[in-house]
Design an enzyme around this catalytic site. Sequence first.
Site, short mmCIF file in Angstrom:
data_model
loop_
_atom_site.label_atom_id
_atom_site.label_comp_id
_atom_site.label_asym_id
_atom_site.label_seq_id
_atom_site.Cartn_x
_atom_site.Cartn_y
_atom_site.Cartn_z
N ASP A 1 -5.75 9.96 9.35
CA ASP A 1 -4.42 9.53 9.76
C ASP A 1 -3.98 10.22 11.04
O ASP A 1 -4.29 11.38 11.28
CB ASP A 1 -3.40 9.81 8.65
CG ASP A 1 -3.66 8.97 7.42
OD1 ASP A 1 -3.75 7.74 7.57
OD2 ASP A 1 -3.79 9.54 6.32
N GLU B 1 0.87 -1.18 0.00
CA GLU B 1 0.00 0.00 0.00
C GLU B 1 0.90 1.23 0.00
O GLU B 1 1.74 1.39 0.90
CB GLU B 1 -0.93 0.01 1.22
CG GLU B 1 -2.08 -0.97 1.10
CD GLU B 1 -3.13 -0.78 2.18
OE1 GLU B 1 -2.93 0.07 3.08
OE2 GLU B 1 -4.14 -1.49 2.14
#
Length: 268
Positions: free
Chosen positions: A60, A49
């Site tokens: 995040d 990824e």
Amino acid sequence: MRRIDSCFAELRANGRKALIPFITAGDPSLEATVPVMHALVRAGADVIELGVPFSDPMADGPTIQRSSERALARGAGLAYVLEAVHEFRREDATTPVVLMGYLNPIEIHGTRRFAEAAVAAGVDGVLLVDLPPEEAGETRTIFTEVGLALIALASPTTSEQRLDMLCSTAQGYLYYVSFAGVTGASNLLDTHAASDRLRQLRRRAGAPVVAGFGIKDAASAAAMAVDADGVVVGSALVAALAEVNDVRSARERAEAFLAPLRQALDQG
């Protein structure tokens, strides 16, 4: 997309779990991205990824936010990410690469134009954190037409109605967020609760189910993999890479970090 399907089919046939590391493109340096990708494959990665740096990565935690900021400051935009995948493909034609990011850069680029460029570069799937499944129809159609998997996210707070939609439309793999929150935010991973949910999802989903968020080391990876088809490790790897400056050190750090996780999954 075919690379992802082939990868999981081979893993299933051999009774193995997928190990999926996440790194931010352009961090710890522009020059290190592709060498680190190759190092991760050598250490046992099945899928990579690759994070597309974004200025407002709302899902995040601080580790990946700072990583994204550093990468953007170096000029790691979408064009750089696609070029990095293209360069990776010169030596590796088999390892699936999934881009993980946010919708805004793709909309600016143009969804179809982006999808075609991504496939041409060698991208296999895209995970868009801020694209609700109810609004993903047009994007999924475009991606499917060019052979790009639209990877979906599910979490402990996802409604049953939305889960039904995700399980029925899942492409590539379904990414289960093992706790509600931002990446890298929890030091305590409730593997029991996550395992129950993972078993349910695997019965319902038309694609493999992988678990991520909160996986930091070999022990947590092995524990979470018991009831999943694979695990994703992100923030802990990004933090480890942030400690080095040169390409050689980045390669070595990536391999040293990931190899114990591969060993733990294979022994589990």
